[in-house]
Design a protein around this motif. Structure first.
Motif, PDB file in Angstrom:
ATOM      1  N   ARG B 108       0.829  -1.225   0.000  1.00 33.84           N
ATOM      2  CA  ARG B 108       0.000   0.000   0.000  1.00 33.84           C
ATOM      3  C   ARG B 108       0.857   1.266   0.000  1.00 33.84           C
ATOM      4  O   ARG B 108       0.523   2.271  -0.638  1.00 33.84           O
ATOM      5  CB  ARG B 108      -1.004   0.008   1.151  1.00 33.84           C
ATOM      6  CG  ARG B 108      -0.418   0.026   2.538  1.00 33.84           C
ATOM      7  CD  ARG B 108      -1.460  -0.434   3.559  1.00 33.84           C
ATOM      8  NE  ARG B 108      -2.708   0.278   3.432  1.00 33.84           N
ATOM      9  CZ  ARG B 108      -3.012   1.352   4.142  1.00 33.84           C
ATOM     10  NH1 ARG B 108      -2.138   1.843   4.988  1.00 33.84           N
ATOM     11  NH2 ARG B 108      -4.164   1.941   3.995  1.00 33.84           N
ATOM     12  N   ARG B 112       1.202   4.184  -2.932  1.00 28.12           N
ATOM     13  CA  ARG B 112       1.063   5.629  -2.681  1.00 28.12           C
ATOM     14  C   ARG B 112       2.290   6.401  -3.150  1.00 28.12           C
ATOM     15  O   ARG B 112       2.178   7.516  -3.652  1.00 28.12           O
ATOM     16  CB  ARG B 112       0.821   5.869  -1.189  1.00 28.12           C
ATOM     17  CG  ARG B 112      -0.560   5.441  -0.757  1.00 28.12           C
ATOM     18  CD  ARG B 112      -0.760   5.758   0.694  1.00 28.12           C
ATOM     19  NE  ARG B 112      -1.990   5.150   1.186  1.00 28.12           N
ATOM     20  CZ  ARG B 112      -2.360   5.159   2.444  1.00 28.12           C
ATOM     21  NH1 ARG B 112      -1.601   5.734   3.343  1.00 28.12           N
ATOM     22  NH2 ARG B 112      -3.498   4.605   2.810  1.00 28.12           N
ATOM     23  N   GLU B 113       3.465   5.802  -2.955  1.00 31.21           N
ATOM     24  CA  GLU B 113       4.695   6.477  -3.380  1.00 31.21           C
ATOM     25  C   GLU B 113       4.686   6.668  -4.895  1.00 31.21           C
ATOM     26  O   GLU B 113       5.007   7.746  -5.401  1.00 31.21           O
ATOM     27  CB  GLU B 113       5.911   5.647  -2.947  1.00 31.21           C
ATOM     28  CG  GLU B 113       7.250   6.299  -3.255  1.00 31.21           C
ATOM     29  CD  GLU B 113       7.492   7.550  -2.424  1.00 31.21           C
ATOM     30  OE1 GLU B 113       7.019   7.605  -1.277  1.00 31.21           O
ATOM     31  OE2 GLU B 113       8.124   8.489  -2.943  1.00 31.21           O
ATOM     32  N   PHE B 116       2.247   9.305  -5.938  1.00 29.99           N
ATOM     33  CA  PHE B 116       2.797  10.627  -5.629  1.00 29.99           C
ATOM     34  C   PHE B 116       3.830  11.062  -6.673  1.00 29.99           C
ATOM     35  O   PHE B 116       3.879  12.219  -7.077  1.00 29.99           O
ATOM     36  CB  PHE B 116       3.432  10.593  -4.235  1.00 29.99           C
ATOM     37  CG  PHE B 116       4.192  11.832  -3.869  1.00 29.99           C
ATOM     38  CD1 PHE B 116       3.527  13.005  -3.571  1.00 29.99           C
ATOM     39  CD2 PHE B 116       5.584  11.832  -3.835  1.00 29.99           C
ATOM     40  CE1 PHE B 116       4.227  14.162  -3.242  1.00 29.99           C
ATOM     41  CE2 PHE B 116       6.287  12.977  -3.507  1.00 29.99           C
ATOM     42  CZ  PHE B 116       5.606  14.142  -3.205  1.00 29.99           C
ATOM     43  N   ARG B 123      -7.254   5.741 -11.291  1.00 32.25           N
ATOM     44  CA  ARG B 123      -7.732   5.156 -10.037  1.00 32.25           C
ATOM     45  C   ARG B 123      -6.649   4.288  -9.407  1.00 32.25           C
ATOM     46  O   ARG B 123      -6.064   3.438 -10.070  1.00 32.25           O
ATOM     47  CB  ARG B 123      -8.984   4.317 -10.328  1.00 32.25           C
ATOM     48  CG  ARG B 123      -9.898   4.204  -9.168  1.00 32.25           C
ATOM     49  CD  ARG B 123     -11.375   4.126  -9.529  1.00 32.25           C
ATOM     50  NE  ARG B 123     -11.710   3.425 -10.719  1.00 32.25           N
ATOM     51  CZ  ARG B 123     -12.339   2.237 -10.733  1.00 32.25           C
ATOM     52  NH1 ARG B 123     -12.615   1.624  -9.616  1.00 32.25           N
ATOM     53  NH2 ARG B 123     -12.694   1.700 -11.865  1.00 32.25           N
ATOM     54  N   PHE B 125      -5.776   1.957  -6.116  1.00 31.37           N
ATOM     55  CA  PHE B 125      -6.012   1.225  -4.876  1.00 31.37           C
ATOM     56  C   PHE B 125      -5.042   0.045  -4.847  1.00 31.37           C
ATOM     57  O   PHE B 125      -4.917  -0.668  -5.845  1.00 31.37           O
ATOM     58  CB  PHE B 125      -7.452   0.696  -4.807  1.00 31.37           C
ATOM     59  CG  PHE B 125      -8.472   1.783  -4.667  1.00 31.37           C
ATOM     60  CD1 PHE B 125      -8.825   2.249  -3.414  1.00 31.37           C
ATOM     61  CD2 PHE B 125      -9.077   2.332  -5.781  1.00 31.37           C
ATOM     62  CE1 PHE B 125      -9.764   3.254  -3.284  1.00 31.37           C
ATOM     63  CE2 PHE B 125     -10.011   3.335  -5.657  1.00 31.37           C
ATOM     64  CZ  PHE B 125     -10.360   3.796  -4.404  1.00 31.37           C
ATOM     65  N   PRO B 126      -4.393  -0.193  -3.716  1.00 35.66           N
ATOM     66  CA  PRO B 126      -3.392  -1.270  -3.680  1.00 35.66           C
ATOM     67  C   PRO B 126      -3.979  -2.643  -3.994  1.00 35.66           C
ATOM     68  O   PRO B 126      -3.278  -3.489  -4.541  1.00 35.66           O
ATOM     69  CB  PRO B 126      -2.878  -1.231  -2.234  1.00 35.66           C
ATOM     70  CG  PRO B 126      -3.300   0.077  -1.686  1.00 35.66           C
ATOM     71  CD  PRO B 126      -4.481   0.538  -2.443  1.00 35.66           C
ATOM     72  N   ASP B 127      -5.264  -2.870  -3.648  1.00 35.05           N
ATOM     73  CA  ASP B 127      -5.813  -4.222  -3.833  1.00 35.05           C
ATOM     74  C   ASP B 127      -6.545  -4.394  -5.161  1.00 35.05           C
ATOM     75  O   ASP B 127      -7.166  -5.424  -5.393  1.00 35.05           O
ATOM     76  CB  ASP B 127      -6.745  -4.581  -2.657  1.00 35.05           C
ATOM     77  CG  ASP B 127      -7.923  -3.636  -2.530  1.00 35.05           C
ATOM     78  OD1 ASP B 127      -7.908  -2.578  -3.185  1.00 35.05           O
ATOM     79  OD2 ASP B 127      -8.859  -3.955  -1.777  1.00 35.05           O
ATOM     80  N   MET B 128      -6.466  -3.419  -6.043  1.00 29.59           N
ATOM     81  CA  MET B 128      -7.176  -3.561  -7.324  1.00 29.59           C
ATOM     82  C   MET B 128      -6.339  -4.403  -8.297  1.00 29.59           C
ATOM     83  O   MET B 128      -5.117  -4.408  -8.233  1.00 29.59           O
ATOM     84  CB  MET B 128      -7.527  -2.198  -7.932  1.00 29.59           C
ATOM     85  CG  MET B 128      -6.374  -1.411  -8.488  1.00 29.59           C
ATOM     86  SD  MET B 128      -6.828   0.314  -8.866  1.00 29.59           S
ATOM     87  CE  MET B 128      -8.095   0.080 -10.104  1.00 29.59           C
TER      88      MET B 128
END
Lengths: 441, 151
Positions: B108, B112-113, B116, B123, B125-128
């Motif tokens: 996760r 995000r890194e 950024f 879109r 999301f880490p779990d997508m």
């Protein structure tokens, strides 16, 4: 309160437990925590003691997207925060909304968006309302036109977080610790936008109404009002962009057996120039005029532009967007963008100069919270001029890591005294400094 | 558009002779409805010159394991989430993360890194799940940003 907590709990269970809804695609989601810390200092020549402020806000957020069928989806978002600042501690439900996205339902190129719950709402200009509300919004998008209808209620927001302040009673309640909830008002917005209608210019039209649910009494005033907004925005040439808004408002103010109808207007012009090749520079020039015509001799009611949410301008001084002519020139750049260090590349410096005038001979609407009193020190009761003063602001932003932000702000407000100004010589220079840290994980 | 990604990624394979077979492999990855672990490993290591263009997915995973970046319990045909891909990309491209990534090295925070830094767009999301085309597009963007010195 218990019902509210039950609703929130049910919402959270739905968001966190649902994995799929009539779809082969699994649900996706994320969560996180944010922490924001602020330390500030306000000092003024005319105030004996400096005011030091500290604030801490920490929030827990969650988001879940659940596909419906092949094209549609539901998007849940929730955020609760714990807020501590000098003299105030409270927990708040900042956000609890369910968005629906339904493409192709009303035609091949259509997108229908729905939103229900607690969310932030703003008119196209943000000069009428820009506030957190509880309500429902429906938006229908086609390539050539976007239409949106919103119905909202402001009275379920907590008093400390609400910026819906229209009447004298609203302003008194702002500093009243015994008031739990914000002023109860219903707000309706109908907006239509024509993207890139001509020469890449987008045109927005909106009609907004707000109704005060309280009854007028001898010690309590109420205000119901309507607004018409027309705006044009888009690129001019190169990296130059503009937005222009005109707003007219009409309303009725009541107190006891007195009733006054009023009319007000606001005009705004902003130019923004983006120069990415020159240290990622941005230049912005803005002028805003909000009307103030006269004061009713018998009731004392002021015939002026009154927005629904009282969003304040200024840094070292805080000025409401009422009875105000305001000009701003700001410039920001990233001086180390050519550096080898990614951290240095992200450092941003911003300089801003602002000047404020009243648009009538009546006193300016300054912020009683930052003034320390509702009776503003140094105000000339019979001013000969209309210049409130000017301020300069220097802001430094740094992002050493993706999850850590730092900010430092210094502002200096020089009041206008004597003939051209609204202050007497008793009013002195005001200074503000602020350090901010924000992190998320 | 797919051909552009193929060309860009294939050009990054730093071997002397590039076989038509390798280009076909990238084409196959682009067509995957869910990006497979073996495919992600092959492309990520390939653009960094850490694996031969004709290597199999299993060989790519072995190289990952030698580098200490393999994902425990995943086989070559298992689908990748965006978080899995982000974590592999952070490792293989040796990207410094934020405070939480440095402490925990979790998918996760890797996601995000990269969001950024502009490597992941849209879109996030880490779990997508990630399809092959999006996976190649993300790797392609990472290569481009590295060449600009931005990651």
């Amino acid at each position: 309160m218990r019902q509210c907590a039950t609703c929130v709990l049910l919402f959270a269970i739905l968001v966190l437990s649902s994995t799929r809804l009539f779809s082969q695609d699994p649900a996706i989601g994320d969560w996180g925590v944010t922490v924001d810390v602020l330390r500030g200092l306000r000092a003024a020549e005319h105030v004996a003691q400096d005011a030091r402020t500290s604030a801490l806000s920490t929030a827990l957020w969650g988001r879940r997207i659940i596909p419906i069928g092949t094209e549609s989806r539901l998007d849940f978002a929730i955020q609760g925060s714990y807020n501590w600042s000098s003299g105030q501690v409270f927990a708040n439900l900042d956000l609890a909304r369910m968005d629906g996205l339904h493409p192709f339902i009303l035609g091949e190129s259509s997108v229908l968006r729905t939103r229900v719950g607690r969310f932030r709402v703003a008119d196209p200009s943000t000069f009428v309302i820009n506030a957190a509300v509880d309500g429902l919004s429906v938006r229908l998008e086609y390539p050539a036109v976007r239409m949106e209808l919103t119905g909202a209620y402001t009275g379920l927001q907590l008093n400390p977080v609400s910026n819906v302040r229209m009447t004298q009673v609203d302003l008194v309640e702002e500093n009243d610790d015994s008031a739990t909830f914000a002023p109860p008002r219903a707000v309706g917005i109908a907006a239509i936008e024509f993207p890139e209608l001509f020469a890449r210019q987008s045109v927005s039209v909106a009609v907004i109404g707000q109704y005060d649910f309280r009854d007028a009494a001898s010690t309590q005033d109420t205000l119901n009002s309507g607004y018409a907004v027309l705006g044009v925005r888009g690129p001019l040439f190169g990296g130059l962009y503009h937005d222009v808004f005109g707003i007219a408002t009409q309303g009725v103010w009541e107190q006891g057996n007195q009733s006054e109808s009023y009319f007000g207007y606001l005009g705004s012009v902003r130019l923004r120039l983006f120069l990415p090749e020159f240290f990622a520079s941005r230049v912005s020039v803005q002028a805003v005029y909000s009307s103030h015509d006269d004061v009713d001799a018998s009731s004392g009611f002021e015939n002026r532009y009154r927005p629904i949410s009282r969003n304040r301008l200024g840094t070292a001084v805080s000025v409401a967007l009422e009875n105000l002519l305001y000009g701003e020139l700001s410039y920001s750049l990233r001086p180390f963008i050519g550096s080898d260090s990614a951290q240095a590349q992200r450092v941003q410096v911003q300089l801003a100069g602002r000047t404020y005038f009243t648009t009538s001979d009546s006193p300016a609407a300054l912020d009683p919270r930052t003034e320390g009193s509702a009776v503003y020190p140094g105000f000339d009761p019979e001013p000969t001029g209309r210049h409130i003063g000017s301020e300069g602001v220097l802001r430094l932003n740094a992002r050493p890591f993706s999850d850590l932000g730092l900010g430092a702000t210094v502002g200096l407000f020089v009041p206008s005294v004597g003939d051209p100004g609204v202050f007497t010589n008793d009013r002195g220079i005001q200074f503000l400094s602020r350090l901010e840290l924000s992190t998320r994980f | 558009m797919k051909r552009v990604y193929v060309a860009a990624v294939v050009l990054c394979f730093v071997t002397g002779t590039l076989s038509a077979q390798a280009a076909d492999r990238i084409d196959g990855v682009l067509a995957e409805p869910a990006l497979r672990y073996g495919s992600a490993a092959y492309v990520l290591l390939g653009v960094n010159g850490l694996v031969d263009p004709d290597a199999s997915a299993e060989q790519a995973i072995e190289v990952l394991a030698d580098l200490g970046f393999a994902i425990d319990g995943k086989s070559a045909d298992d689908p990748m989430t965006l978080g899995d891909l982000s974590l592999l990309l952070m490792h293989v491209f040796e990207i410094d993360g934020g405070l939480m990534y440095t402490l925990l090295r979790q998918p996760r925070y890797a996601t995000r890194e990269l969001e950024f830094r502009g490597v992941i767009q849209g879109r996030t999301f880490p779990d997508m799940s990630v399809n092959g085309e999006r996976g190649i597009r993300i790797i392609n963007r990472a290569v481009a940003l590295r060449e600009e010195g931005r990651i």
